[in-house]
Design a protein around this motif. Structure first.
Motif, mmCIF file in Angstrom:
data_model
loop_
_atom_site.group_PDB
_atom_site.id
_atom_site.type_symbol
_atom_site.label_atom_id
_atom_site.label_comp_id
_atom_site.label_asym_id
_atom_site.label_seq_id
_atom_site.Cartn_x
_atom_site.Cartn_y
_atom_site.Cartn_z
ATOM 1 N N ARG A 1 33.867 36.656 -23.012
ATOM 2 C CA ARG A 1 33.393 35.303 -22.663
ATOM 3 C C ARG A 1 32.046 35.355 -21.965
ATOM 4 N NH1 ARG A 1 38.940 34.627 -21.470
ATOM 5 N NH2 ARG A 1 38.616 34.841 -19.228
ATOM 6 N N ILE A 2 31.882 36.256 -20.990
ATOM 7 C CA ILE A 2 30.607 36.289 -20.265
ATOM 8 C C ILE A 2 29.486 36.857 -21.131
ATOM 9 C CG2 ILE A 2 31.745 36.426 -18.026
ATOM 10 C CD1 ILE A 2 30.940 39.378 -17.926
ATOM 11 N N TRP A 3 29.838 37.609 -22.179
ATOM 12 C CA TRP A 3 28.836 38.087 -23.134
ATOM 13 C C TRP A 3 28.568 37.067 -24.230
ATOM 14 C CZ3 TRP A 3 31.790 43.334 -23.865
ATOM 15 C CH2 TRP A 3 31.568 44.150 -22.735
ATOM 16 N N ASP A 4 29.227 35.903 -24.172
ATOM 17 C CA ASP A 4 29.083 34.849 -25.178
ATOM 18 C C ASP A 4 29.465 35.365 -26.565
ATOM 19 O OD1 ASP A 4 28.569 32.250 -25.981
ATOM 20 O OD2 ASP A 4 26.456 32.642 -26.403
ATOM 21 N N LEU A 5 30.565 36.104 -26.623
ATOM 22 C CA LEU A 5 31.051 36.673 -27.875
ATOM 23 C C LEU A 5 32.456 36.183 -28.228
ATOM 24 C CD1 LEU A 5 29.879 40.398 -27.525
ATOM 25 C CD2 LEU A 5 28.892 38.629 -29.003
ATOM 26 N N GLU A 6 32.853 35.060 -27.687
ATOM 27 C CA GLU A 6 34.196 34.552 -27.965
ATOM 28 C C GLU A 6 34.406 34.249 -29.441
ATOM 29 O OE1 GLU A 6 36.185 31.974 -24.664
ATOM 30 O OE2 GLU A 6 34.055 31.461 -24.711
ATOM 31 N N ASP A 7 33.381 33.692 -30.102
ATOM 32 C CA ASP A 7 33.540 33.218 -31.477
ATOM 33 C C ASP A 7 32.929 34.152 -32.507
ATOM 34 O OD1 ASP A 7 34.774 30.874 -30.497
ATOM 35 O OD2 ASP A 7 32.805 29.999 -30.096
ATOM 36 N N ARG A 8 32.396 35.261 -32.073
ATOM 37 C CA ARG A 8 31.762 36.225 -32.971
ATOM 38 C C ARG A 8 32.576 37.522 -32.951
ATOM 39 N NH1 ARG A 8 25.604 38.585 -32.018
ATOM 40 N NH2 ARG A 8 25.548 40.001 -33.810
ATOM 41 N N PRO A 9 32.878 38.125 -34.102
ATOM 42 C CA PRO A 9 33.664 39.355 -34.090
ATOM 43 C C PRO A 9 33.028 40.425 -33.196
ATOM 44 C CG PRO A 9 33.524 38.509 -36.321
ATOM 45 C CD PRO A 9 32.593 37.668 -35.487
ATOM 46 N N ALA A 10 33.790 40.915 -32.234
ATOM 47 C CA ALA A 10 33.271 41.882 -31.274
ATOM 48 C C ALA A 10 34.383 42.825 -30.844
ATOM 49 C CB ALA A 10 32.680 41.172 -30.056
ATOM 50 N N MET A 11 33.972 44.012 -30.424
ATOM 51 C CA MET A 11 34.959 45.022 -30.035
ATOM 52 C C MET A 11 34.356 46.019 -29.060
ATOM 53 S SD MET A 11 34.922 47.373 -33.494
ATOM 54 C CE MET A 11 34.974 45.936 -34.555
ATOM 55 N N LEU A 12 35.235 46.717 -28.359
ATOM 56 C CA LEU A 12 34.892 47.875 -27.547
ATOM 57 C C LEU A 12 35.479 49.089 -28.261
ATOM 58 C CD1 LEU A 12 35.815 46.377 -24.069
ATOM 59 C CD2 LEU A 12 33.511 46.964 -24.801
ATOM 60 N N ILE A 13 34.616 49.981 -28.732
ATOM 61 C CA ILE A 13 35.083 51.164 -29.468
ATOM 62 C C ILE A 13 35.431 52.262 -28.470
ATOM 63 C CG2 ILE A 13 34.417 52.985 -31.063
ATOM 64 C CD1 ILE A 13 32.846 50.993 -32.616
ATOM 65 N N GLY A 14 36.703 52.645 -28.428
ATOM 66 C CA GLY A 14 37.181 53.602 -27.448
ATOM 67 C C GLY A 14 37.248 55.028 -27.971
ATOM 68 N N LEU A 15 37.806 55.906 -27.151
ATOM 69 C CA LEU A 15 37.891 57.317 -27.490
ATOM 70 C C LEU A 15 38.839 57.596 -28.657
ATOM 71 C CD1 LEU A 15 37.901 59.012 -23.969
ATOM 72 C CD2 LEU A 15 36.028 58.884 -25.605
ATOM 73 N N ASP A 16 39.741 56.655 -28.951
ATOM 74 C CA ASP A 16 40.620 56.867 -30.102
ATOM 75 C C ASP A 16 39.823 56.983 -31.393
ATOM 76 O OD1 ASP A 16 39.875 54.198 -29.905
ATOM 77 O OD2 ASP A 16 41.744 53.439 -30.726
ATOM 78 N N VAL A 17 38.693 56.256 -31.486
ATOM 79 C CA VAL A 17 37.806 56.351 -32.650
ATOM 80 C C VAL A 17 36.805 57.481 -32.470
ATOM 81 C CG1 VAL A 17 36.005 55.173 -33.989
ATOM 82 C CG2 VAL A 17 38.073 53.937 -33.298
ATOM 83 N N LEU A 18 36.191 57.582 -31.302
ATOM 84 C CA LEU A 18 35.151 58.581 -31.072
ATOM 85 C C LEU A 18 35.683 59.999 -31.241
ATOM 86 C CD1 LEU A 18 33.312 57.041 -27.980
ATOM 87 C CD2 LEU A 18 32.753 56.790 -30.412
ATOM 88 N N ARG A 19 36.933 60.236 -30.880
ATOM 89 C CA ARG A 19 37.474 61.592 -30.945
ATOM 90 C C ARG A 19 37.771 62.041 -32.381
ATOM 91 N NH1 ARG A 19 43.186 62.281 -31.348
ATOM 92 N NH2 ARG A 19 43.049 64.203 -30.144
#
Length: 302
Positions: A266-284
């Protein structure tokens, strides 16, 4: 100040590219780090070393409250700190010097958090301290993490999945110097923040819809995932299965994620736009990952 939280995730799926598919990853282990979190030893005012999580999705660095008396730290008053959970008002302290790898920071302002909420660690290093360097995550063997110097890509680098040559993804610094790189959820472009402090990948609802994510009942029988801020405030995300996530020409299939209307989006103004935090499950899923915040680059070693 924006910082982050701890997230305990399910397993990642398989990673594939134009080259042969890499091995399937069904669970997230410790990798010789700390309970699956990327950590580095840190000297605080010459004492230590202390164990700090390296968190590239945090704008603010945090120290455990039980160290304040031991290190005789000076109070700098209260600040508002934003996390996935919400806005929190927290105390801050002054650290004269912090050292880890190539990091040597003086007169640092740290937010105060809870050791229990940070998985027993002494604190976390955010982008306020990492911004001029590079986070190096090595997933070979026992695994390791360290802070190095920002550097140019290796000679002979070119686009494509060439064995022995890392794929360098150009990103940009956004949302208070966090590294944002292009990604795909299903066939839809998405905003992806590289998050070395998260065990699992986190999506907003727009990304889950775009990627046709479906509800998931993990092995532990819990269909929600607990997400905790460094101070111990808690929210939850829905456990879901994302059929496909694209990153730098690779695809991760059947990825367990947490989905929700989190405060940070919400504070990044990304509520309505596809967004994600890519974690270590992907990076590893890669042999090594270099997160160069100074150059706004993500290097993936296959």
């Amino acid at each position: 100040m924006v910082t982050r939280r701890i997230f305990v995730a399910g397993g990642a799926g398989a990673l594939a590219a134009a080259s042969p598919a890499l091995a399937r990853q069904d669970s997230f282990g410790s990798l010789g780090l700390h309970r699956g979190r990327a950590t580095v030893p840190v000297l605080l005012n010459g004492e230590g070393p202390f164990q700090f999580m390296v968190d590239t999705a945090a704008n603010a660095s945090v120290i455990s409250d039980d160290l304040l008396l031991r290190l005789q730290l000076t109070s700098l008053g209260m600040i508002g700190m934003h996390t996935l959970v919400g806005r929190e008002v927290v105390p801050t302290v002054r650290m004269n010097r912090m050292q880890s790898g190539t990091l040597d920071a003086r007169d640092v302002r740290l937010a105060v958090g809870s050791r229990l909420a940070m998985g027993g660690l002494d604190g976390l290093l955010g982008c306020d301290l990492l911004i001029d360097g590079k986070v190096i995550l090595n997933f070979r063997g026992a695994g390791s993490a360290r802070i190095g110097r920002s550097a140019m890509p290796p000679r002979g680098f070119h686009a494509g999945h060439t064995p022995g040559i890392p794929l360098v993804v150009a990103g940009e610094r956004r949302f208070g110097n966090l590294l944002m790189v292009p990604a795909m959820t299903g066939r839809t472009p998405a905003v992806a923040i590289v998050d070395s402090g998260a065990e699992g990948t986190i999506l907003n609802r727009a990304a889950a819809r775009a990627g046709a994510a479906t509800p998931l009942m993990p092995r532990d029988g819990q269909d929600v995932r607990r997400i905790e801020s460094p101070t111990g405030e808690v929210t939850t995300g829905q456990a879901m299965l994302l059929p496909s996530l694209g990153l730098a020409g690779f695809s991760v299939f059947n990825l367990a994620v947490a989905v929700g209307d989190f405060h940070s989006f919400r504070i990044w103004d990304l509520e309505d736009r596809p967004a994600m935090l890519i974690g270590l499950d992907v990076l590893r899923l890669f042999k090594a990952v270099h997160i160069d915040l100074r150059r706004s680059e993500l290097s993936l070693h296959v």
